[in-house]
Design an enzyme around this catalytic site. Sequence first.
Site, mmCIF file in Angstrom:
data_model
loop_
_atom_site.group_PDB
_atom_site.id
_atom_site.type_symbol
_atom_site.label_atom_id
_atom_site.label_comp_id
_atom_site.label_asym_id
_atom_site.label_seq_id
_atom_site.Cartn_x
_atom_site.Cartn_y
_atom_site.Cartn_z
ATOM 1 C CE LYS A 178 -1.994 -1.068 3.903
ATOM 2 N NZ LYS A 178 -1.246 -2.305 4.214
ATOM 3 N NE ARG A 202 -4.048 -1.223 10.254
ATOM 4 C CZ ARG A 202 -2.976 -0.731 9.631
ATOM 5 N NH1 ARG A 202 -3.001 0.453 9.092
ATOM 6 N NH2 ARG A 202 -1.880 -1.443 9.552
ATOM 7 N NE ARG A 261 7.530 -2.137 6.218
ATOM 8 C CZ ARG A 261 6.214 -2.011 6.411
ATOM 9 N NH1 ARG A 261 5.422 -1.594 5.430
ATOM 10 N NH2 ARG A 261 5.691 -2.350 7.571
ATOM 11 N NE ARG A 320 2.555 -4.633 11.706
ATOM 12 C CZ ARG A 320 3.652 -4.548 10.938
ATOM 13 N NH1 ARG A 320 4.769 -5.155 11.285
ATOM 14 N NH2 ARG A 320 3.621 -3.859 9.830
ATOM 15 N NE ARG A 350 6.703 0.122 10.430
ATOM 16 C CZ ARG A 350 5.508 0.022 9.854
ATOM 17 N NH1 ARG A 350 5.312 0.497 8.633
ATOM 18 N NH2 ARG A 350 4.516 -0.565 10.485
HETATM 19 P P1 ADP Z 1 2.246 -1.797 3.267
HETATM 20 O O1 ADP Z 1 2.255 -0.281 3.194
HETATM 21 O O2 ADP Z 1 1.048 -2.385 2.606
HETATM 22 O O3 ADP Z 1 2.460 -2.313 4.647
HETATM 23 P P2 ADP Z 1 4.782 -1.580 1.806
HETATM 24 O O4 ADP Z 1 4.432 -0.769 0.603
HETATM 25 O O5 ADP Z 1 5.553 -0.916 2.881
HETATM 26 O O6 ADP Z 1 3.482 -2.300 2.398
HETATM 27 O O7 ADP Z 1 5.589 -2.858 1.268
HETATM 28 C C1 ADP Z 1 6.117 -3.811 2.175
HETATM 29 C C2 ADP Z 1 7.501 -4.273 1.691
HETATM 30 O O8 ADP Z 1 7.367 -5.038 0.500
HETATM 31 C C3 ADP Z 1 8.451 -3.135 1.354
HETATM 32 O O9 ADP Z 1 9.741 -3.534 1.717
HETATM 33 C C4 ADP Z 1 8.323 -2.986 -0.163
HETATM 34 O O10 ADP Z 1 9.528 -2.516 -0.755
HETATM 35 C C5 ADP Z 1 8.029 -4.415 -0.601
HETATM 36 N N1 ADP Z 1 7.085 -4.504 -1.734
HETATM 37 C C6 ADP Z 1 6.019 -3.708 -2.012
HETATM 38 N N2 ADP Z 1 5.357 -4.117 -3.107
HETATM 39 C C7 ADP Z 1 6.025 -5.229 -3.547
HETATM 40 C C8 ADP Z 1 5.824 -6.124 -4.655
HETATM 41 N N3 ADP Z 1 4.808 -5.958 -5.522
HETATM 42 N N4 ADP Z 1 6.699 -7.159 -4.800
HETATM 43 C C9 ADP Z 1 7.729 -7.332 -3.914
HETATM 44 N N5 ADP Z 1 7.960 -6.516 -2.851
HETATM 45 C C10 ADP Z 1 7.118 -5.481 -2.664
HETATM 46 P P1 ADP Z 2 1.493 -1.745 8.027
HETATM 47 O O1 ADP Z 2 0.847 -1.301 6.765
HETATM 48 O O2 ADP Z 2 2.867 -2.268 7.829
HETATM 49 O O3 ADP Z 2 0.648 -2.623 8.869
HETATM 50 P P2 ADP Z 2 1.084 0.891 9.219
HETATM 51 O O4 ADP Z 2 2.224 1.826 9.099
HETATM 52 O O5 ADP Z 2 -0.116 1.122 8.388
HETATM 53 O O6 ADP Z 2 1.702 -0.536 9.007
HETATM 54 O O7 ADP Z 2 0.598 0.824 10.730
HETATM 55 C C1 ADP Z 2 1.491 0.622 11.810
HETATM 56 C C2 ADP Z 2 0.706 0.489 13.103
HETATM 57 O O8 ADP Z 2 0.017 1.716 13.376
HETATM 58 C C3 ADP Z 2 -0.372 -0.577 13.112
HETATM 59 O O9 ADP Z 2 0.126 -1.855 13.463
HETATM 60 C C4 ADP Z 2 -1.347 -0.030 14.172
HETATM 61 O O10 ADP Z 2 -0.878 -0.265 15.489
HETATM 62 C C5 ADP Z 2 -1.272 1.467 13.942
HETATM 63 N N1 ADP Z 2 -2.303 1.922 12.959
HETATM 64 C C6 ADP Z 2 -2.085 2.449 11.722
HETATM 65 N N2 ADP Z 2 -3.258 2.738 11.128
HETATM 66 C C7 ADP Z 2 -4.239 2.390 11.992
HETATM 67 C C8 ADP Z 2 -5.655 2.421 11.954
HETATM 68 N N3 ADP Z 2 -6.328 2.878 10.869
HETATM 69 N N4 ADP Z 2 -6.342 1.973 13.043
HETATM 70 C C9 ADP Z 2 -5.701 1.527 14.130
HETATM 71 N N5 ADP Z 2 -4.369 1.448 14.223
HETATM 72 C C10 ADP Z 2 -3.629 1.879 13.178
#
Ligand code: ADP
Ligand code: ADP
Length: 215
Positions: A13, A88, A127, A171, A160
């Site tokens: 995302k 979420r 990541r 998660r 992170r």
């Molecule tokens: P999210 O915001 O949904 O948690 P991220 O965009 O941070 O996910 O992506 C999670 C990890 O996977 C990052 O290290 C990113 O570089 C990698 N990543 C994202 N999209 C892809 C993909 N299509 N194929 C392989 N790795 C990906």
């Molecule tokens: P990822 O996409 O890798 O799960 P985020 O950066 O979106 O990570 O979120 C990190 C953390 O922040 C989540 O595990 C949660 O604790 C909190 N968080 C983020 N967005 C929300 C939301 N919409 N509602 C509740 N908690 C949230």
Amino acid sequence: MKLILLGPPGAGKGTQAKMLTDYFSIPQISTGEILRTAVKEGTELGVKAKVYMDSGGLVPDEIVIGIVAERLQEPDCQNGFILDGFPRTVAQADALQTNLAEMDKTLDRVISLDVDEEALVERLTGRRTCKDCGRGYHVKYDPPAADEVCDACGGQLFQREDDCEQTIRKRLEVYSSQTTPLINYYRQSGLLTEIDGMQPIAAVQAQMLSTLQAN
Ligand code: ADP
Ligand code: ADP
Ligand code: ZN
């Protein structure tokens, strides 16, 4: 373009949102990034949120709903926005609908990214995140040009704390119990487009742009 990106942690995302932000000139609203900034700055919000974030649980609805309601009032959201990581829960989705209706706005699209659990774990453990601009990288799938340095802004990359296997599993559980109901929620409202997030980053991006341009 008023868009939600839905999908489990690690689905891509944030990676896609950063690209769409440049393409459409609209802001990315990442509740995770907003919360991490608050934690780093040690604000009252940050202190409250940290406990939940460290354990891999969700920050309470009323807190994140308030953050997003305020953020959507900012002038840069006038022409649209990309919500990344919000809503979420069903309560968050309901609150969003109410807030948007009050502003005479409606969502254009919800894109959900589908990725297998083992791939999610591999993506999250590999990541790296820029401490200055929040851009994500992956040690194998999206490495920076220079080791540990952000291509976009020169910032230092870090891992992170919640990207460790134990918290990742938690998660993913939280996602499947609390967030997956939103897939049906938005399918029923006719806004949902599902994209195979197992494809390489560029292929996911191309598919996203083509579905959004057909909007
Ligand atoms: P999210 O915001 O949904 O948690 P991220 O965009 O941070 O996910 O992506 C999670 C990890 O996977 C990052 O290290 C990113 O570089 C990698 N990543 C994202 N999209 C892809 C993909 N299509 N194929 C392989 N790795 C990906
Ligand atoms: P990822 O996409 O890798 O799960 P985020 O950066 O979106 O990570 O979120 C990190 C953390 O922040 C989540 O595990 C949660 O604790 C909190 N968080 C983020 N967005 C929300 C939301 N919409 N509602 C509740 N908690 C949230
Ligand atoms: Zn950066």
